[in-house]
Design a protein around this motif. Sequence first.
Motif, mmCIF file in Angstrom:
data_model
loop_
_atom_site.group_PDB
_atom_site.id
_atom_site.type_symbol
_atom_site.label_atom_id
_atom_site.label_comp_id
_atom_site.label_asym_id
_atom_site.label_seq_id
_atom_site.Cartn_x
_atom_site.Cartn_y
_atom_site.Cartn_z
ATOM 1 N N ASP A 1 0.807 -1.216 0.000
ATOM 2 C CA ASP A 1 0.000 0.000 0.000
ATOM 3 C C ASP A 1 0.839 1.264 0.000
ATOM 4 O O ASP A 1 0.297 2.360 -0.073
ATOM 5 N N ALA A 2 2.142 1.131 0.100
ATOM 6 C CA ALA A 2 3.022 2.298 0.150
ATOM 7 C C ALA A 2 3.051 3.007 -1.199
ATOM 8 O O ALA A 2 2.905 2.382 -2.250
ATOM 9 N N PRO A 3 3.247 4.323 -1.202
ATOM 10 C CA PRO A 3 3.307 5.078 -2.451
ATOM 11 C C PRO A 3 4.388 4.567 -3.415
ATOM 12 O O PRO A 3 4.183 4.543 -4.627
ATOM 13 N N ALA A 4 5.524 4.151 -2.879
ATOM 14 C CA ALA A 4 6.596 3.650 -3.754
ATOM 15 C C ALA A 4 6.143 2.398 -4.498
ATOM 16 O O ALA A 4 6.456 2.217 -5.677
ATOM 17 N N ALA A 5 5.409 1.535 -3.837
ATOM 18 C CA ALA A 5 4.912 0.321 -4.486
ATOM 19 C C ALA A 5 3.908 0.671 -5.580
ATOM 20 O O ALA A 5 3.914 0.068 -6.655
ATOM 21 N N ALA A 6 3.066 1.646 -5.321
ATOM 22 C CA ALA A 6 2.094 2.069 -6.327
ATOM 23 C C ALA A 6 2.798 2.622 -7.566
ATOM 24 O O ALA A 6 2.390 2.353 -8.694
ATOM 25 N N ARG A 7 3.887 3.369 -7.343
ATOM 26 C CA ARG A 7 4.626 3.942 -8.478
ATOM 27 C C ARG A 7 5.280 2.853 -9.326
ATOM 28 O O ARG A 7 5.453 3.016 -10.519
ATOM 29 N N ARG A 8 5.683 1.752 -8.709
ATOM 30 C CA ARG A 8 6.399 0.702 -9.440
ATOM 31 C C ARG A 8 5.490 -0.398 -9.979
ATOM 32 O O ARG A 8 5.972 -1.336 -10.611
ATOM 33 N N TRP B 1 6.308 -3.779 -12.403
ATOM 34 C CA TRP B 1 6.061 -5.163 -11.988
ATOM 35 C C TRP B 1 5.155 -5.882 -12.980
ATOM 36 O O TRP B 1 5.363 -7.056 -13.286
ATOM 37 N N GLN B 2 4.149 -5.171 -13.487
ATOM 38 C CA GLN B 2 3.255 -5.781 -14.470
ATOM 39 C C GLN B 2 4.010 -6.087 -15.763
ATOM 40 O O GLN B 2 3.829 -7.156 -16.358
ATOM 41 N N ALA B 3 4.837 -5.164 -16.202
ATOM 42 C CA ALA B 3 5.629 -5.389 -17.409
ATOM 43 C C ALA B 3 6.587 -6.559 -17.217
ATOM 44 O O ALA B 3 6.791 -7.367 -18.135
ATOM 45 N N MET B 4 7.165 -6.676 -16.026
ATOM 46 C CA MET B 4 8.030 -7.825 -15.735
ATOM 47 C C MET B 4 7.247 -9.124 -15.893
ATOM 48 O O MET B 4 7.755 -10.094 -16.445
ATOM 49 N N GLY B 5 6.016 -9.135 -15.430
ATOM 50 C CA GLY B 5 5.176 -10.317 -15.574
ATOM 51 C C GLY B 5 4.910 -10.653 -17.021
ATOM 52 O O GLY B 5 4.925 -11.827 -17.417
ATOM 53 N N PHE B 6 4.667 -9.643 -17.852
ATOM 54 C CA PHE B 6 4.465 -9.863 -19.284
ATOM 55 C C PHE B 6 5.700 -10.516 -19.897
ATOM 56 O O PHE B 6 5.607 -11.497 -20.622
ATOM 57 N N VAL B 7 6.864 -9.925 -19.611
ATOM 58 C CA VAL B 7 8.121 -10.427 -20.170
ATOM 59 C C VAL B 7 8.413 -11.819 -19.627
ATOM 60 O O VAL B 7 8.795 -12.721 -20.373
ATOM 61 N N ASN B 8 8.221 -12.004 -18.353
ATOM 62 C CA ASN B 8 8.438 -13.294 -17.692
ATOM 63 C C ASN B 8 7.632 -14.385 -18.383
ATOM 64 O O ASN B 8 8.155 -15.451 -18.704
#
Length: 96
Positions: free
Chosen positions: A28-35, A39-46
């Motif tokens: 829930d931290a702002p840094a996690a929201a920014r990234r 993370w989603q793009a990493m999942g696509f590539v993964n």
Amino acid sequence: MVSGEIGAVLQAQSQTGRGRSDGPGWLDAPAAARRSTVWQAMGFVNSALAVPSPDALALLRARAYAEGTSLDELAARVLDRTVPLDDLAPDADSSR
């Protein structure tokens, strides 16, 4: 000035009250929201290239560096499908 303070309090309250039952609190931290885009793009590539997550992140970072763009911008383009995932494959440059 007062409206800024009220906005900050309301935003903090909505973040605190929201809670996340499916993961740790740091999500829930702002840094996690920014990234989250990265993370989603990493999942696509993964998934598309069958590479582990650290390698997917390395491929995204390398491409962003080569293009002179930020990792966040590249991740957004991956999710928008304007960057073909095959172009991120480790041997993609050798076939050109």
